[in-house]
Design a protein around this motif. Structure first.
Motif, PDB file in Angstrom:
ATOM      1  N   SER A  94       0.580  -1.179  -0.248  1.00 48.87           N
ATOM      2  CA  SER A  94      -0.121   0.091   0.076  1.00 48.87           C
ATOM      3  C   SER A  94       0.958   1.365   0.419  1.00 48.87           C
ATOM      4  O   SER A  94       1.559   1.598   0.429  1.00 48.87           O
ATOM      5  N   PHE A  95       0.190   3.039  -1.044  1.00 50.40           N
ATOM      6  CA  PHE A  95       1.378   3.190  -0.491  1.00 50.40           C
ATOM      7  C   PHE A  95      -0.319   5.148  -0.907  1.00 50.40           C
ATOM      8  O   PHE A  95      -1.115   4.721  -0.639  1.00 50.40           O
ATOM      9  N   GLU A  96       0.467   5.797  -0.499  1.00 47.30           N
ATOM     10  CA  GLU A  96      -0.137   6.974  -0.837  1.00 47.30           C
ATOM     11  C   GLU A  96       0.449   7.886  -1.636  1.00 47.30           C
ATOM     12  O   GLU A  96       1.480   7.573  -2.231  1.00 47.30           O
ATOM     13  N   LEU A  97      -0.872   8.503  -3.011  1.00 50.20           N
ATOM     14  CA  LEU A  97      -0.558   8.679  -4.001  1.00 50.20           C
ATOM     15  C   LEU A  97      -0.683  10.341  -3.149  1.00 50.20           C
ATOM     16  O   LEU A  97      -1.390  11.030  -2.852  1.00 50.20           O
ATOM     17  N   ASP A  98       0.387  11.467  -4.102  1.00 53.81           N
ATOM     18  CA  ASP A  98       0.494  12.855  -3.378  1.00 53.81           C
ATOM     19  C   ASP A  98      -0.430  13.516  -4.495  1.00 53.81           C
ATOM     20  O   ASP A  98      -1.459  14.481  -3.950  1.00 53.81           O
ATOM     21  N   ASN A  99      -1.151  13.217  -5.709  1.00 46.23           N
ATOM     22  CA  ASN A  99      -1.699  14.145  -6.207  1.00 46.23           C
ATOM     23  C   ASN A  99      -3.034  13.414  -7.107  1.00 46.23           C
ATOM     24  O   ASN A  99      -2.042  12.522  -7.819  1.00 46.23           O
ATOM     25  N   PRO A 100      -3.495  12.807  -6.807  1.00 47.09           N
ATOM     26  CA  PRO A 100      -4.764  13.292  -5.618  1.00 47.09           C
ATOM     27  C   PRO A 100      -4.847  12.637  -4.271  1.00 47.09           C
ATOM     28  O   PRO A 100      -4.308  11.049  -4.389  1.00 47.09           O
ATOM     29  N   ASP A 101      -4.788  13.391  -2.953  1.00 43.60           N
ATOM     30  CA  ASP A 101      -4.273  12.557  -2.345  1.00 43.60           C
ATOM     31  C   ASP A 101      -5.390  11.046  -1.530  1.00 43.60           C
ATOM     32  O   ASP A 101      -6.184  11.912  -1.535  1.00 43.60           O
ATOM     33  N   ARG A 102      -4.759   9.962  -1.867  1.00 44.20           N
ATOM     34  CA  ARG A 102      -5.720   9.013  -1.400  1.00 44.20           C
ATOM     35  C   ARG A 102      -4.179   7.621  -1.354  1.00 44.20           C
ATOM     36  O   ARG A 102      -3.647   7.934  -1.366  1.00 44.20           O
ATOM     37  N   LYS A 103      -5.242   6.437  -0.421  1.00 46.75           N
ATOM     38  CA  LYS A 103      -4.245   5.521  -0.680  1.00 46.75           C
ATOM     39  C   LYS A 103      -5.074   4.348  -1.295  1.00 46.75           C
ATOM     40  O   LYS A 103      -5.738   4.377  -1.339  1.00 46.75           O
ATOM     41  N   VAL A 104      -4.052   3.513  -1.816  1.00 38.35           N
ATOM     42  CA  VAL A 104      -4.338   2.559  -2.829  1.00 38.35           C
ATOM     43  C   VAL A 104      -3.552   1.214  -2.016  1.00 38.35           C
ATOM     44  O   VAL A 104      -2.412   1.101  -1.105  1.00 38.35           O
ATOM     45  N   SER A 105      -4.433   0.203  -2.511  1.00 35.32           N
ATOM     46  CA  SER A 105      -3.570  -1.042  -1.966  1.00 35.32           C
ATOM     47  C   SER A 105      -3.476  -1.771  -3.229  1.00 35.32           C
ATOM     48  O   SER A 105      -4.767  -2.111  -4.090  1.00 35.32           O
ATOM     49  N   PHE A 106      -2.527  -2.632  -2.808  1.00 35.23           N
ATOM     50  CA  PHE A 106      -2.038  -3.800  -4.554  1.00 35.23           C
ATOM     51  C   PHE A 106      -1.865  -5.358  -3.999  1.00 35.23           C
ATOM     52  O   PHE A 106      -1.450  -5.249  -2.355  1.00 35.23           O
ATOM     53  N   THR A 107      -2.370  -5.922  -4.216  1.00 34.29           N
ATOM     54  CA  THR A 107      -1.565  -7.502  -3.454  1.00 34.29           C
ATOM     55  C   THR A 107      -0.704  -8.239  -4.870  1.00 34.29           C
ATOM     56  O   THR A 107      -0.413  -8.303  -5.964  1.00 34.29           O
ATOM     57  N   LYS A 108       0.668  -9.269  -3.739  1.00 39.81           N
ATOM     58  CA  LYS A 108       0.894  -9.352  -4.766  1.00 39.81           C
ATOM     59  C   LYS A 108       0.383 -10.588  -5.652  1.00 39.81           C
ATOM     60  O   LYS A 108      -0.079 -11.477  -5.853  1.00 39.81           O
ATOM     61  N   LYS A 109       0.787 -10.695  -6.895  1.00 40.68           N
ATOM     62  CA  LYS A 109       0.716 -11.937  -8.350  1.00 40.68           C
ATOM     63  C   LYS A 109       1.563 -12.925  -8.179  1.00 40.68           C
ATOM     64  O   LYS A 109       2.215 -13.062  -7.668  1.00 40.68           O
TER      65      LYS A 109
END
Length: 176
Positions: free
Chosen positions: A161-176
């Motif tokens: 997971s990480f935060e995006l600077d623009n737009p300000d939000r947190k996103v998540s990814f799963t291991k493939k």
């Protein structure tokens, strides 16, 4: 007493070295292939479509230095649009681009990503002629990933997971 101080200093140095070692291992925990946890609605909408969703995948690779390396971003779009008589048709488009990730100097969990648009590849399956609207949307989405902040990987290594600077939000990814 002098001997106790030497032992305490030695233990502190060993503990510090171990802590630094574990931090450097954590810093590259994002190496691997990660796919967005759920399809996202494409906003702004792809021109000419009635709806569209996107699933994004990042492939972070180890570089020659621990502070940078190659990255590839791929987005799979599922688009619904009206045909020439207004009936809805579905088509898929895969867009990808390669680039480089670089760890920000002052924060081990913040990264810059630069994309090489010369590596852009966009291909559609059952897509109407001209993928310009999807290509424009994909290229527009690259800016939000130019800086990712507070990168975290779960202890079991299954979620990034990480935060995006623009737009300000947190996103998540799963291991493939």
């Amino acid at each position: 007493m002098k001997r106790m101080n030497q032992l305490a200093v030695g233990a502190a140095l060993l503990f510090g070295a171990a802590a630094l070692s574990s931090c450097s291992e954590e810093n590259n925990a994002m190496i691997g292939t990660w796919t967005s946890s759920a399809p996202e609605t494409v906003v702004p909408a792809i021109e000419g479509s009635t709806s569209a969703t996107a699933v994004t995948t990042f492939e972070f690779s180890e570089g020659t230095e621990k502070s940078n390396g190659p990255v590839k971003m791929t987005t799979d779009y599922t688009v619904t649009a009206p045909d020439s008589v207004g009936n809805p048709i579905n088509y898929t488009v895969k867009a990808s681009v390669e680039g480089k990730w670089t760890r920000e100097d002052k924060g081990d969990d913040d990264y810059f990503i630069s994309f090489d648009q010369n590596t852009l590849d966009v291909a559609g399956v059952d897509a109407p002629d001209g993928l310009g609207a999807v290509t424009a949307n994909f290229l527009g989405s690259l800016a939000q990933y130019s800086k990712i902040e507070d990168v975290e990987v779960t202890k079991d290594g299954s979620v990034l997971s990480f935060e995006l600077d623009n737009p300000d939000r947190k996103v998540s990814f799963t291991k493939k």
